[in-house]
Design a protein around this motif. Structure first.
Motif, PDB file in Angstrom:
ATOM      1  N   GLU A  62       0.811  -1.204   0.000  1.00 36.42           N
ATOM      2  CA  GLU A  62       0.000   0.000   0.000  1.00 36.42           C
ATOM      3  C   GLU A  62       0.853   1.266   0.000  1.00 36.42           C
ATOM      4  N   ASP A  63       2.043   1.203   0.624  1.00 41.35           N
ATOM      5  CA  ASP A  63       2.920   2.377   0.715  1.00 41.35           C
ATOM      6  C   ASP A  63       4.362   1.894   0.765  1.00 41.35           C
ATOM      7  N   GLU A  64       4.975   1.750  -0.391  1.00 45.37           N
ATOM      8  CA  GLU A  64       6.336   1.203  -0.458  1.00 45.37           C
ATOM      9  C   GLU A  64       7.377   2.114   0.182  1.00 45.37           C
ATOM     10  N   GLY A  65       7.030   3.360   0.458  1.00 41.14           N
ATOM     11  CA  GLY A  65       7.998   4.291   1.017  1.00 41.14           C
ATOM     12  C   GLY A  65       8.115   4.226   2.523  1.00 41.14           C
ATOM     13  N   THR A  66       7.076   3.770   3.199  1.00 44.54           N
ATOM     14  CA  THR A  66       7.072   3.765   4.652  1.00 44.54           C
ATOM     15  C   THR A  66       7.106   2.327   5.175  1.00 44.54           C
ATOM     16  N   PRO A  67       8.202   1.934   5.818  1.00 43.61           N
ATOM     17  CA  PRO A  67       8.271   0.561   6.322  1.00 43.61           C
ATOM     18  C   PRO A  67       7.430   0.377   7.585  1.00 43.61           C
ATOM     19  N   VAL A  68       7.021  -0.862   7.811  1.00 43.68           N
ATOM     20  CA  VAL A  68       6.339  -1.256   9.047  1.00 43.68           C
ATOM     21  C   VAL A  68       7.242  -2.266   9.755  1.00 43.68           C
ATOM     22  N   ASP A  69       6.946  -2.486  11.033  1.00 41.64           N
ATOM     23  CA  ASP A  69       7.746  -3.457  11.778  1.00 41.64           C
ATOM     24  C   ASP A  69       6.831  -4.376  12.571  1.00 41.64           C
ATOM     25  N   GLU A  70       7.438  -5.189  13.426  1.00 41.01           N
ATOM     26  CA  GLU A  70       6.690  -6.204  14.177  1.00 41.01           C
ATOM     27  C   GLU A  70       5.670  -5.611  15.148  1.00 41.01           C
ATOM     28  N   SER A  71       5.755  -4.331  15.474  1.00 37.27           N
ATOM     29  CA  SER A  71       4.767  -3.709  16.365  1.00 37.27           C
ATOM     30  C   SER A  71       3.375  -3.695  15.724  1.00 37.27           C
ATOM     31  N   LEU A  72       3.322  -3.892  14.432  1.00 36.67           N
ATOM     32  CA  LEU A  72       2.065  -3.990  13.691  1.00 36.67           C
ATOM     33  C   LEU A  72       1.148  -5.069  14.270  1.00 36.67           C
ATOM     34  N   PHE A  73       1.725  -6.076  14.913  1.00 36.69           N
ATOM     35  CA  PHE A  73       0.954  -7.220  15.402  1.00 36.69           C
ATOM     36  C   PHE A  73       0.530  -7.100  16.856  1.00 36.69           C
ATOM     37  N   LYS A  74       0.770  -5.957  17.462  1.00 36.70           N
ATOM     38  CA  LYS A  74       0.388  -5.786  18.863  1.00 36.70           C
ATOM     39  C   LYS A  74      -0.973  -5.114  18.969  1.00 36.70           C
ATOM     40  N   GLY A  75      -1.772  -5.587  19.922  1.00 31.87           N
ATOM     41  CA  GLY A  75      -3.048  -4.955  20.211  1.00 31.87           C
ATOM     42  C   GLY A  75      -4.269  -5.684  19.693  1.00 31.87           C
ATOM     43  N   GLN A  76      -4.099  -6.580  18.741  1.00 32.81           N
ATOM     44  CA  GLN A  76      -5.244  -7.251  18.138  1.00 32.81           C
ATOM     45  C   GLN A  76      -4.820  -8.629  17.643  1.00 32.81           C
ATOM     46  N   VAL A  77      -5.692  -9.620  17.830  1.00 34.53           N
ATOM     47  CA  VAL A  77      -5.431 -10.959  17.290  1.00 34.53           C
ATOM     48  C   VAL A  77      -5.396 -10.844  15.765  1.00 34.53           C
ATOM     49  N   THR A  78      -4.378 -11.445  15.159  1.00 34.99           N
ATOM     50  CA  THR A  78      -4.141 -11.265  13.732  1.00 34.99           C
ATOM     51  C   THR A  78      -3.788 -12.589  13.060  1.00 34.99           C
ATOM     52  N   LEU A  79      -4.312 -12.768  11.860  1.00 33.01           N
ATOM     53  CA  LEU A  79      -3.822 -13.834  10.988  1.00 33.01           C
ATOM     54  C   LEU A  79      -2.762 -13.221  10.088  1.00 33.01           C
ATOM     55  N   LEU A  80      -1.602 -13.830  10.023  1.00 33.28           N
ATOM     56  CA  LEU A  80      -0.560 -13.424   9.087  1.00 33.28           C
ATOM     57  C   LEU A  80      -0.557 -14.474   7.986  1.00 33.28           C
ATOM     58  N   ASN A  81      -0.967 -14.065   6.792  1.00 34.00           N
ATOM     59  CA  ASN A  81      -1.095 -14.991   5.668  1.00 34.00           C
ATOM     60  C   ASN A  81       0.026 -14.773   4.668  1.00 34.00           C
ATOM     61  N   VAL A  82       0.840 -15.807   4.445  1.00 35.20           N
ATOM     62  CA  VAL A  82       1.928 -15.771   3.476  1.00 35.20           C
ATOM     63  C   VAL A  82       1.329 -16.126   2.112  1.00 35.20           C
ATOM     64  N   TRP A  83       1.497 -15.217   1.135  1.00 33.30           N
ATOM     65  CA  TRP A  83       0.876 -15.423  -0.177  1.00 33.30           C
ATOM     66  C   TRP A  83       1.749 -14.844  -1.286  1.00 33.30           C
ATOM     67  N   ALA A  84       1.436 -15.225  -2.505  1.00 29.28           N
ATOM     68  CA  ALA A  84       2.132 -14.699  -3.681  1.00 29.28           C
ATOM     69  C   ALA A  84       1.266 -14.927  -4.916  1.00 29.28           C
ATOM     70  N   THR A  85       1.477 -14.125  -5.929  1.00 28.14           N
ATOM     71  CA  THR A  85       0.701 -14.271  -7.168  1.00 28.14           C
ATOM     72  C   THR A  85       1.089 -15.536  -7.913  1.00 28.14           C
ATOM     73  N   TRP A  86       2.295 -16.033  -7.733  1.00 30.33           N
ATOM     74  CA  TRP A  86       2.744 -17.245  -8.405  1.00 30.33           C
ATOM     75  C   TRP A  86       2.226 -18.512  -7.732  1.00 30.33           C
ATOM     76  N   CYS A  87       1.559 -18.371  -6.599  1.00 23.89           N
ATOM     77  CA  CYS A  87       1.095 -19.506  -5.795  1.00 23.89           C
ATOM     78  C   CYS A  87      -0.331 -19.894  -6.196  1.00 23.89           C
ATOM     79  N   VAL A  88      -0.469 -21.069  -6.789  1.00 23.72           N
ATOM     80  CA  VAL A  88      -1.784 -21.549  -7.244  1.00 23.72           C
ATOM     81  C   VAL A  88      -2.719 -21.763  -6.057  1.00 23.72           C
ATOM     82  N   SER A  89      -2.218 -22.336  -4.978  1.00 24.46           N
ATOM     83  CA  SER A  89      -3.052 -22.584  -3.796  1.00 24.46           C
ATOM     84  C   SER A  89      -3.524 -21.290  -3.147  1.00 24.46           C
ATOM     85  N   CYS A  90      -2.723 -20.222  -3.284  1.00 19.98           N
ATOM     86  CA  CYS A  90      -3.123 -18.926  -2.727  1.00 19.98           C
ATOM     87  C   CYS A  90      -4.370 -18.414  -3.431  1.00 19.98           C
TER      88      CYS A  90
END
Length: 176
Positions: free
Chosen positions: A49-77
């Motif tokens: 969404e914003d390639e100029g501003t990095p995020v870090d692991e603090s993104l996952f604090k405060g709310q239960v989150t699913l982290l989904n690993v995906w890619a456009t080359w992945c058929v199962s995705c």
């Protein structure tokens, strides 16, 4: 001694048969992770969404989150994507990890297929994936409100996986 030599192939066969039988009873999707009950690894990466501003692991604090690993080359995705959209519409927080992919193609894919992710972290070189122990896409991690990894699912997330595994874990973590 001669008789023992006659039975040696039978003993070896019985041992191998026992090992193969044990292997058939194992769940091929059960891939233990050394990171269960450990905090999300440290990182600083851009998002789709914003390639100029990095995020870090603090993104996952405060709310239960699913982290989904995906890619456009992945058929199962592509197979699991409509279900993730449905989960997001139900209020489940999902963060994407775009794994070893072309960011332009990934953005186009999300526009075309709808975007279930609050945001997608770009892991172009796969370093964060390596830190997480990613075997390939898709993989989904459940993180609690403190940013601690509580569960790892390898493979497609669908209704069955959600009802029997991920959903109850998320519900339990949200209740805490």
């Amino acid at each position: 001694m001669q008789r023992l030599k006659l039975f040696l192939p039978l003993i070896i066969f019985a041992g191998l048969a026992l090992l193969f039988w044990r292997g058939l009873s194992l769940d091929p999707n059960a891939m233990p992770s050394a990171l269960i009950d450990k905090p999300m690894p440290a990182f600083s990466l851009p998002t789709l969404e914003d390639e100029g501003t990095p995020v870090d692991e603090s993104l996952f604090k405060g709310q239960v989150t699913l982290l989904n690993v995906w890619a456009t080359w992945c058929v199962s995705c592509r197979v699991e994507h409509p279900f993730l959209v449905k989960l997001a519409e139900q209020g489940v927080r999902i963060v994407g990890l775009n794994y070893k992919d072309d960011p332009r193609a990934a953005r186009e894919w999300l526009v075309k297929l709808h975007n279930p992710y609050e945001l997608s972290v770009i892991d172009a070189d796969g370093r964060l994936g390596l830190d997480l122990g990613v075997f390939g896409a898709p993989e989904t991690y459940v993180l609690d409100k403190t940013g601690t990894i509580r569960y790892k699912h390898v493979g497609v997330v669908d209704d069955r996986v959600w009802q029997t595994t991920l959903g109850p874990i998320v519900e339990q973590l949200n209740a805490q």
